[in-house]
Design an enzyme around this catalytic site. Structure first.
Site, PDB file in Angstrom:
ATOM      1  N   LYS A 166      40.228  67.079  40.280  1.00 50.28           N
ATOM      2  CA  LYS A 166      38.959  66.345  40.327  1.00 50.28           C
ATOM      3  C   LYS A 166      39.181  65.020  41.021  1.00 50.28           C
ATOM      4  CE  LYS A 166      34.852  67.227  38.521  1.00 50.28           C
ATOM      5  NZ  LYS A 166      34.410  68.607  38.265  1.00 50.28           N
TER       6      LYS A 166
HETATM    7  N1  GLU Z   1      31.868  70.139  40.759  1.00 51.46           N
HETATM    8  C1  GLU Z   1      31.672  71.504  40.383  1.00 51.46           C
HETATM    9  C2  GLU Z   1      32.314  71.775  39.031  1.00 51.46           C
HETATM   10  O1  GLU Z   1      32.519  70.895  38.243  1.00 51.46           O
HETATM   11  C3  GLU Z   1      32.125  72.463  41.461  1.00 51.46           C
HETATM   12  C4  GLU Z   1      33.580  72.372  41.809  1.00 51.46           C
HETATM   13  C5  GLU Z   1      33.944  73.155  43.048  1.00 51.46           C
HETATM   14  O2  GLU Z   1      33.113  73.855  43.586  1.00 51.46           O
HETATM   15  O3  GLU Z   1      35.114  73.019  43.425  1.00 51.46           O
HETATM   16  O4  GLU Z   1      32.547  72.892  38.679  1.00 51.46           O
END
Ligand code: GLU
Length: 422
Positions: A107
């Site tokens: 993240k």
């Molecule tokens: N931000 C989204 C999540 O928390 C998508 C993450 C992604 O597609 O890599 O799942």
């Protein structure tokens, strides 16, 4: 001092500890999974439109790559903290594992308030982030995506900056891109579509028809907005409340998605002023929204919304978590005791990363699928994962969050073990 019981990283580690105990994980594997594999802290100097330079703090945390390159969104948020990003990275590892896609978890975050920044300031911030963090990213390393307050345009700037650095396009280094830049059909509403599939399967478990069911959706951003759309238009549910950072709106006769979308598009994506200009719609607080008398509650905003103080007042029969980490462990316990069925975040919102994975696959072979194919494959992935999670839940007599953890952690632990890493 901040309440440590609300610290998402402490919560995430405690959830893992509980799963490790049930699975009787080897101590070394457990210890390895308790920490991020790598984290990067960056300082971003960004020229603002008035000619001044502002300094921002940013992070990228890679939790675990045993099952594949790490994956997870980038958040632009004024309250971002390294501990939040750590928790979100760990939850991505479990999320990818729950839906059985060959990716790990990561993240990113930047402490900033995009709501008061101009598009050119956001572009310079996005490009600077890639200049600082880019060397630990790549389609075989770590692949970002949109998250809270980031969107396809920001992904496009980031993909472009990465291409400038590399001297060639590497579309698969980031997902959630606009379709002309290698984005996938069906990515924009994929998280909400996955959530709706989970809501329908969970409603079946409760013998409660989703058609006509009343729903409150907290959040009208990347996830909440399309959840309102899909649940009302495709599943016939009656969405009676939604909200954003400016507050909530409520209409007991149901809200009209197209009208909400028109208003938001004309007001910088926000619902502000909607209640004042529409008969039958009243303004409510976020707190009121969470405790409305509805069949289904979908928290689709940010972490830490359902806590010991408001959980006893939640009246929904079913909670489907579009946000990451919206429920604290105390609230979880209360929901379990009160017989409220929860579809946990790492399952309920996994549709987004699933279609992100499809986007990476399409980028790799340079051949793109139609919307029908994406929907069909997403449907199959979510349905299989749902059944697997609730089989574990029943088999171990745990709550569904722990059921999802047992599926996810066991798979990651097996990969760690096979690699001989712990
Ligand atoms: N931000 C989204 C999540 O928390 C998508 C993450 C992604 O597609 O890599 O799942």
């Amino acid at each position: 001092m901040a309440d440590e019981s609300l610290n998402p990283w402490k919560i995430a580690q405690a959830q893992l500890d509980h799963a490790a105990e049930i699975l009787q994980l080897e101590q070394s594997v457990h210890a390895l999974l308790r920490e991020p594999m790598r984290e990067m802290h960056v300082t971003l100097g960004v020229r603002m439109d008035d000619g001044s330079t502002q300094i921002f703090k940013g992070f990228r945390v890679q939790h675990n790559d045993s099952r594949g390159p790490t994956k997870g969104g980038i958040r632009f948020h004024p309250d971002e903290t390294i501990d939040t990003v750590r928790a979100l990275a760990m939850w991505m590892t479990w999320k990818c594992s729950v839906v059985n896609i060959p990716l790990g978890g990561a993240k990113g975050g930047v402490i900033c308030n995009p709501k008061i920044m101009s598009p050119t300031e956001l572009e310079r911030l996005s490009r600077e982030y890639i200049r600082q963090v880019g060397h630990i990213l790549g389609l075989d390393k770590d692949v970002p995506a949109p998250d809270v307050f980031t969107n396809p345009q920001i992904m496009a700037w980031m993909a472009d900056e990465f291409a400038v650095i590399k001297g060639h396009n590497e579309f698969g280094m980031i997902t959630g891109k606009p379709i002309p830049l290698g984005g996938s059909a069906g990515r924009t509403d994929a998280t909400s579509r996955g959530l709706s599939i989970c809501a329908a399967l969970a409603a079946q478990r409760l013998s409660m028809p989703l058609e006509g069911a009343t729903v409150a959706v907290q959040g009208f951003g990347n996830v909440g907005r399309h959840a309102v759309e899909i649940l009302s238009k495709e599943y016939g549910a009656k969405v009676i409340a939604t909200s954003d950072v400016t507050g909530g709106i409520y209409n007991p006769n149901g809200l009209d998605y197209d009208d909400l979308a028109r208003h938001a598009d004309a007001h910088g994506g926000l619902l502000e002023g909607y209640a004042d200009t529409h008969d039958g719609v009243s303004a409510i607080s976020n707190e009121e929204l969470l405790t409305l008398d509805v069949d289904v509650l979908a928290p689709c905003a940010i972490e830490g919304q359902l806590r010991a103080d408001n959980a006893p007042d939640v009246r929904a029969r079913l909670i489907v978590e579009g946000a990451n980490g919206p429920t604290t462990p105390e609230a979880d316990r209360i929901f379990h005791e009160n017989g409220i069925l929860v579809v946990p975040d790492i399952l309920a919102n996994a549709g987004g990363v699933t279609v992100s994975y499809f986007e990476m696959v399409q980028n790799s072979y340079g051949y793109y699928w139609d919307l029908e194919t994406v929907h069909e494959r997403l449907g199959r992935t979510m349905t299989d994962a749902f059944h697997h999670v609730y089989e574990m839940t029943d088999q171990f007599g745990v709550d569904p969050r722990m059921g999802a953890y047992l599926v996810a952690v066991a798979r990651v632990a097996e990969a760690v073990h096979l690699r001989g890493r712990a």
